[in-house]
Motif scaffolding. Structure first.
Motif, short mmCIF file in Angstrom:
data_model
loop_
_atom_site.label_atom_id
_atom_site.label_comp_id
_atom_site.label_asym_id
_atom_site.label_seq_id
_atom_site.Cartn_x
_atom_site.Cartn_y
_atom_site.Cartn_z
N ILE A 62 -10.11 -6.07 0.94
CA ILE A 62 -10.81 -6.39 2.23
C ILE A 62 -9.55 -7.05 2.84
N LEU A 63 -9.31 -6.93 4.06
CA LEU A 63 -8.16 -7.31 4.85
C LEU A 63 -8.76 -8.28 6.06
N HIS A 64 -8.03 -9.40 6.29
CA HIS A 64 -8.28 -10.43 6.83
C HIS A 64 -7.25 -10.65 8.01
N ASP B 40 -12.85 -3.81 5.43
CA ASP B 40 -12.31 -3.03 4.45
C ASP B 40 -10.89 -2.85 5.20
N TYR B 41 -9.85 -2.58 4.14
CA TYR B 41 -8.47 -2.47 4.81
C TYR B 41 -8.36 -1.02 5.80
N SER B 42 -7.81 -1.29 6.82
CA SER B 42 -7.54 -0.27 7.81
C SER B 42 -6.20 -0.50 8.54
N THR B 43 -5.46 0.27 9.08
CA THR B 43 -4.28 0.13 9.99
C THR B 43 -4.72 -0.33 11.29
N ASN C 5 0.72 -17.68 19.42
CA ASN C 5 -0.01 -19.02 18.97
C ASN C 5 -0.14 -18.93 17.42
N ASP C 6 -0.98 -17.75 17.14
CA ASP C 6 -1.50 -17.50 15.59
C ASP C 6 -1.13 -16.22 15.30
N TYR C 7 -0.74 -15.82 14.16
CA TYR C 7 -0.52 -14.48 13.49
C TYR C 7 -0.82 -14.76 11.88
N VAL C 8 -1.88 -14.14 11.74
CA VAL C 8 -2.30 -14.20 10.30
C VAL C 8 -2.70 -12.80 9.74
N GLN C 9 -2.37 -12.59 8.38
CA GLN C 9 -2.93 -11.34 7.78
C GLN C 9 -2.68 -11.72 6.24
N TYR C 10 -3.75 -11.28 5.62
CA TYR C 10 -3.83 -11.51 4.06
C TYR C 10 -4.81 -10.66 3.59
N THR C 11 -5.05 -10.12 2.45
CA THR C 11 -6.01 -9.45 1.83
C THR C 11 -6.51 -10.15 0.44
#
Length: 223
Positions: free
Chosen positions: A135-137, A166-169, A118-124
């Motif tokens: 920063i990872l969102h 903070d950015y992390s896999t 339904n939702d798939y979001v990723q940005y920095t």
């Protein structure tokens, strides 16, 4: 030692024969397993993520030696998608759970499994703090709809995950999606629809027992 080996071989062959004979008498469970339905208005998961999520469903519905035992018949994907389009045209509701039974009727399926993104979001973004970097969102929302003809019920479960740090896999949308799908499969007990289903023989025995008990309670009135 040679006699023991021969005996074990015969035992294995006999067990396999009995299993095949029982499978021949039992009608296979018809399963309509849909590919991942993506309804996200933001990003779409990549091909690798989509394949991983679908493989999780595959493993939950997998039956070892199904080619021999014929316990499950997996309906063709093209037939499932055609039934999806027909149900969408006929239904006034946009909710997938309201279409699941219609899809099952069109396919003659005993079990319908529909995984949805339904939702798939990723940005920095860049942090305002001097001692922090990127920063990872991330945010994902998944849904799993299952219709079981045996109970004539639709199960609709949702799971979501978010990350804002903070950015992390382990904070990427792909990682969160895999976690959410694992959660959904456990929530609905997807494997149980295959393995916890009573056989036709046990249903017949149960029905016969009920009839016998009902007959024991009847009283004959003489005129």
């Amino acid at each position: 030692m040679r006699k023991l080996f021969s005996f074990l071989c015969m035992l294995v062959m006999l067990t396999a024969f009995c299993g095949v004979a029982g499978a021949a008498e039992r009608q296979p469970l018809k399963v309509a397993q849909f590919p991942l339905i993506v309804q996200s208005s933001w990003l779409e998961p990549g091909l690798e993520v989509t394949d991983d999520l679908e493989r999780q469903i595959d493993r939950a519905l997998h039956v070892p030696l199904n080619g021999t035992l014929h316990r499950v018949e997996y309906l063709p994907e093209k037939d499932c998608l055609a039934a999806w389009d027909e149900a969408a045209d006929e239904s006034s509701s946009r909710k997938v759970k309201d279409r699941a039974k219609v899809i099952a009727d069109k396919l003659g399926a005993d079990l319908v499994v529909i995984p949805i993104v339904n939702d798939y979001v990723q940005y920095t973004t860049m942090s305002w703090h001097w001692d922090r970097d990127i920063i990872l969102h991330s945010y994902v929302s998944l849904e799993l709809v299952v219709y079981d003809r045996a109970t004539d019920k639709v199960v609709d479960k949702k799971a979501s995950r978010f990350y804002d740090d903070d950015y992390s896999t382990t904070g990427t949308a792909s990682y969160l999606a895999r976690e959410a799908m694992t959660d959904l499969i456990q929530q609905v007990n997807l494997r149980g629809y295959i393995w916890d289903r009573p056989d036709a023989d046990s249903k017949a025995d149960e029905s016969g027992d009920k009839q016998d008990s009902a007959g024991d309670g009847q009283t004959t009135v003489k005129k």
